[in-house]
Design a protein around this motif. Structure first.
Motif, PDB file in Angstrom:
ATOM      1  N   VAL A  21       0.829  -1.208   0.000  1.00 23.97           N
ATOM      2  CA  VAL A  21       0.000   0.000   0.000  1.00 23.97           C
ATOM      3  C   VAL A  21       0.864   1.258   0.000  1.00 23.97           C
ATOM      4  CG1 VAL A  21      -1.771   1.293   1.254  1.00 23.97           C
ATOM      5  CG2 VAL A  21      -1.849  -1.218   1.213  1.00 23.97           C
ATOM      6  N   PHE A  22       1.923   1.236   0.802  1.00 21.99           N
ATOM      7  CA  PHE A  22       2.744   2.431   0.997  1.00 21.99           C
ATOM      8  C   PHE A  22       4.145   2.197   0.427  1.00 21.99           C
ATOM      9  CE2 PHE A  22      -0.114   2.009   4.735  1.00 21.99           C
ATOM     10  CZ  PHE A  22      -0.978   3.055   4.438  1.00 21.99           C
ATOM     11  N   PRO A  23       4.531   2.942  -0.591  1.00 26.64           N
ATOM     12  CA  PRO A  23       5.855   2.734  -1.200  1.00 26.64           C
ATOM     13  C   PRO A  23       7.019   2.958  -0.240  1.00 26.64           C
ATOM     14  CG  PRO A  23       4.447   4.066  -2.626  1.00 26.64           C
ATOM     15  CD  PRO A  23       3.740   3.945  -1.311  1.00 26.64           C
ATOM     16  N   ASN A  24       6.803   3.778   0.796  1.00 26.42           N
ATOM     17  CA  ASN A  24       7.896   4.088   1.724  1.00 26.42           C
ATOM     18  C   ASN A  24       7.899   3.192   2.959  1.00 26.42           C
ATOM     19  OD1 ASN A  24       5.558   5.173   2.781  1.00 26.42           O
ATOM     20  ND2 ASN A  24       6.511   7.063   3.512  1.00 26.42           N
ATOM     21  N   ARG A  25       7.224   2.056   2.887  1.00 28.75           N
ATOM     22  CA  ARG A  25       7.270   1.066   3.964  1.00 28.75           C
ATOM     23  C   ARG A  25       7.800  -0.251   3.403  1.00 28.75           C
ATOM     24  NH1 ARG A  25       7.113   4.923   6.471  1.00 28.75           N
ATOM     25  NH2 ARG A  25       5.625   5.625   8.050  1.00 28.75           N
ATOM     26  N   ASP A  26       8.593  -0.953   4.203  1.00 23.92           N
ATOM     27  CA  ASP A  26       9.189  -2.202   3.735  1.00 23.92           C
ATOM     28  C   ASP A  26       8.374  -3.422   4.160  1.00 23.92           C
ATOM     29  OD1 ASP A  26       9.718  -2.242   6.416  1.00 23.92           O
ATOM     30  OD2 ASP A  26      11.901  -2.357   6.233  1.00 23.92           O
ATOM     31  N   PHE A  27       7.096  -3.219   4.466  1.00 19.69           N
ATOM     32  CA  PHE A  27       6.195  -4.331   4.769  1.00 19.69           C
ATOM     33  C   PHE A  27       4.923  -4.162   3.946  1.00 19.69           C
ATOM     34  CE2 PHE A  27       6.093  -1.100   8.137  1.00 19.69           C
ATOM     35  CZ  PHE A  27       4.788  -0.646   8.062  1.00 19.69           C
ATOM     36  N   SER A  28       4.256  -5.271   3.685  1.00 22.36           N
ATOM     37  CA  SER A  28       3.111  -5.235   2.771  1.00 22.36           C
ATOM     38  C   SER A  28       1.941  -6.081   3.259  1.00 22.36           C
ATOM     39  CB  SER A  28       3.543  -5.708   1.375  1.00 22.36           C
ATOM     40  OG  SER A  28       4.097  -7.013   1.440  1.00 22.36           O
ATOM     41  N   VAL A  29       1.923  -6.424   4.538  1.00 26.70           N
ATOM     42  CA  VAL A  29       0.817  -7.185   5.115  1.00 26.70           C
ATOM     43  C   VAL A  29       0.134  -6.319   6.165  1.00 26.70           C
ATOM     44  CG1 VAL A  29       0.139  -9.246   6.401  1.00 26.70           C
ATOM     45  CG2 VAL A  29       1.958  -9.386   4.687  1.00 26.70           C
ATOM     46  N   PHE A  30      -1.190  -6.159   6.031  1.00 26.44           N
ATOM     47  CA  PHE A  30      -1.933  -5.276   6.922  1.00 26.44           C
ATOM     48  C   PHE A  30      -3.163  -5.993   7.463  1.00 26.44           C
ATOM     49  CE2 PHE A  30       0.315  -2.710   3.858  1.00 26.44           C
ATOM     50  CZ  PHE A  30       0.923  -1.744   4.643  1.00 26.44           C
ATOM     51  N   ASN A  31      -3.349  -5.901   8.772  1.00 24.90           N
ATOM     52  CA  ASN A  31      -4.559  -6.416   9.409  1.00 24.90           C
ATOM     53  C   ASN A  31      -5.665  -5.375   9.423  1.00 24.90           C
ATOM     54  OD1 ASN A  31      -2.067  -7.820  10.741  1.00 24.90           O
ATOM     55  ND2 ASN A  31      -3.787  -9.226  11.066  1.00 24.90           N
ATOM     56  N   LYS A  32      -5.258  -4.101   9.531  1.00 21.26           N
ATOM     57  CA  LYS A  32      -6.214  -2.999   9.568  1.00 21.26           C
ATOM     58  C   LYS A  32      -5.618  -1.793   8.841  1.00 21.26           C
ATOM     59  CE  LYS A  32      -7.996  -4.291  14.149  1.00 21.26           C
ATOM     60  NZ  LYS A  32      -8.213  -3.838  15.550  1.00 21.26           N
ATOM     61  N   LEU A  33      -6.488  -0.987   8.280  1.00 22.33           N
ATOM     62  CA  LEU A  33      -6.096   0.293   7.704  1.00 22.33           C
ATOM     63  C   LEU A  33      -7.193   1.306   8.024  1.00 22.33           C
ATOM     64  CD1 LEU A  33      -4.802  -0.811   4.184  1.00 22.33           C
ATOM     65  CD2 LEU A  33      -3.395   0.184   6.002  1.00 22.33           C
ATOM     66  N   VAL A  34      -6.837   2.568   7.945  1.00 25.88           N
ATOM     67  CA  VAL A  34      -7.795   3.644   8.168  1.00 25.88           C
ATOM     68  C   VAL A  34      -7.960   4.425   6.872  1.00 25.88           C
ATOM     69  CG1 VAL A  34      -8.255   5.786   9.428  1.00 25.88           C
ATOM     70  CG2 VAL A  34      -7.227   3.832  10.616  1.00 25.88           C
ATOM     71  N   LEU A  35      -9.201   4.719   6.515  1.00 22.20           N
ATOM     72  CA  LEU A  35      -9.489   5.659   5.430  1.00 22.20           C
ATOM     73  C   LEU A  35      -9.862   6.974   6.089  1.00 22.20           C
ATOM     74  CD1 LEU A  35     -11.623   3.468   2.971  1.00 22.20           C
ATOM     75  CD2 LEU A  35      -9.169   3.947   2.898  1.00 22.20           C
ATOM     76  N   ARG A  36      -8.931   7.903   6.090  1.00 18.96           N
ATOM     77  CA  ARG A  36      -9.113   9.142   6.859  1.00 18.96           C
ATOM     78  C   ARG A  36      -9.689  10.239   5.972  1.00 18.96           C
ATOM     79  NH1 ARG A  36      -6.863  13.382   9.982  1.00 18.96           N
ATOM     80  NH2 ARG A  36      -7.062  12.967  12.218  1.00 18.96           N
ATOM     81  N   SER A  37     -10.714  10.877   6.474  1.00 18.06           N
ATOM     82  CA  SER A  37     -11.481  11.857   5.704  1.00 18.06           C
ATOM     83  C   SER A  37     -10.946  13.277   5.804  1.00 18.06           C
ATOM     84  CB  SER A  37     -12.924  11.875   6.213  1.00 18.06           C
ATOM     85  OG  SER A  37     -12.953  12.315   7.568  1.00 18.06           O
ATOM     86  N   GLY A  38      -9.904  13.467   6.606  1.00 18.34           N
ATOM     87  CA  GLY A  38      -9.506  14.817   6.994  1.00 18.34           C
ATOM     88  C   GLY A  38      -9.991  15.130   8.391  1.00 18.34           C
ATOM     89  N   SER A  39     -10.913  14.289   8.883  1.00 18.77           N
ATOM     90  CA  SER A  39     -11.430  14.374  10.249  1.00 18.77           C
ATOM     91  C   SER A  39     -11.861  15.804  10.574  1.00 18.77           C
ATOM     92  CB  SER A  39     -10.385  13.843  11.231  1.00 18.77           C
ATOM     93  OG  SER A  39     -10.951  13.565  12.481  1.00 18.77           O
ATOM     94  N   GLN A  40     -11.404  16.358  11.710  1.00 22.54           N
ATOM     95  CA  GLN A  40     -11.845  17.708  12.085  1.00 22.54           C
ATOM     96  C   GLN A  40     -11.304  18.783  11.150  1.00 22.54           C
ATOM     97  OE1 GLN A  40     -10.531  15.469  14.345  1.00 22.54           O
ATOM     98  NE2 GLN A  40     -11.417  15.760  16.384  1.00 22.54           N
ATOM     99  N   ASP A  41     -10.389  18.415  10.278  1.00 23.13           N
ATOM    100  CA  ASP A  41      -9.816  19.360   9.320  1.00 23.13           C
ATOM    101  C   ASP A  41     -10.403  19.175   7.919  1.00 23.13           C
ATOM    102  OD1 ASP A  41      -7.984  21.445   8.624  1.00 23.13           O
ATOM    103  OD2 ASP A  41      -6.526  19.983   7.899  1.00 23.13           O
TER     104      ASP A  41
END
Length: 320
Positions: A21-41
């Protein structure tokens, strides 16, 4: 505009997402992810949180969430700009430190436990509050249990950005990584980069605490009684200002994110009934913050640490 959490459960498939998912991470297995909307911003500048992550990504002491900006559709319906984020939990510790999740502890500043136990960080905070931190032997107790550079660099970042929502601070550690020392995660910055004149030093040692939570400032209040800690804080502030929080670097990150978001913002704002002109004004507020924040911070630093004119020029001369 709500955020979402993605849980990859075994009843629906493998139980994990196996994808880079993330090119700047050296791992590619995820149990959970967040889809962040900008939240209060989301109806402000939108990218305050990922601005902080982008700036602190090169840090070798403070952990940050990776992000990837996307355009989200749900059942074929346009939902707008979102950011895929790592979730700060036991899996975050496991992947960042390359350890088993069962060895992790994830604790908030208000002492609520996201995973594991609060006993380790509670002992650190309680010890600082009940012992004379001006003594080297007592300070050493903290150094043996807390990554002090991570702690200071985190607070330098909070101080520059004047983040007002500090209760979501996360202390993380693994019992089998770096002798179990606790480290910091810099995230949840929707209320950062607003109050450029704020004296954050007063905020972070206020005995009343942040959000009236006294324990939130107990550790910093007492560490500031130690001369070595104060000296280390000043030196790391200088280093972080040179490498991360200088005006040119922060401004360049703002413009990079602005240019990336700008083409899609009108459609996103139309979906959520937000005037795009408001967004432009909010981004200008970020630009104005950066233009003046350093000078306010330098003046406050000189006063808080009782630096003479000569000491101040020697340490921070390039920022005067």
């Amino acid at each position: 505009k709500k955020s979402f959490e993605l849980n990859f459960r075994s009843e629906y498939g493998p139980g994990v997402l196996n994808y880079q998912v993330f090119p700047n991470r050296d791992f590619s297995v995820f149990n959970k992810l967040v889809l962040r909307s900008g939240s209060q911003d989301y109806n402000g500048a939108f990218f305050r949180d990922i601005l902080g992550s982008e700036l602190m990504e090169p840090s070798t002491t403070v952990e940050v969430q990776a992000y990837k900006s996307i355009i989200l559709y749900i059942n074929g319906r346009y939902w707008g700009i979102y950011d895929i984020r790592e979730k700060v939990d036991e899996y975050f510790v496991a992947t960042h430190f390359n350890v088993e999740k069962e060895t992790a502890n994830v604790v908030r500043a208000d002492s609520s436990v996201s995973y594991g136990s609060m006993s380790g960080i509670y002992k650190i905070i309680n010890y600082a509050g009940s012992h004379d931190m001006s003594l080297s032997s007592n300070y050493q107790y903290i150094l043996d249990r807390l990554d002090i550079n991570s702690y200071i660099d985190f607070w330098v970042a909070e101080t520059y950005s004047t983040n007002n929502d500090i209760i979501n601070t996360r202390y993380i550690n693994s019992s089998v990584y770096d002798n179990g020392k606790y480290k910091m995660v810099f995230y949840d910055l929707d209320f950062a980069f607003y109050r450029y004149a704020r004296n954050y030093y007063a905020f972070m040692i206020d005995p009343a605490g942040m959000s009236d939570l006294k324990v939130s400032t107990m550790l910093m209040r007492n560490l500031m009684k130690n001369a070595t800690f104060r000296s280390t804080f000043v030196q790391r502030l200088k280093t972080n200002m040179e490498e991360i929080w200088n005006q040119a670097n922060v401004s360049s990150k703002i413009e990079m994110l602005y240019e990336k978001m700008q083409p899609e913002m009108p459609r996103d704002h139309a979906r959520w009934d937000i005037p795009t002109s408001d967004w432009e004004e909010e981004v200008d507020k970020l630009r104005n913050f950066v233009a003046v924040r350093t000078q306010y911070l330098m003046n406050q630093t000189k006063s808080f640490f009782n630096l003479s004119d000569a000491e101040f020029r020697e340490i921070f001369g390039e920022f005067i």
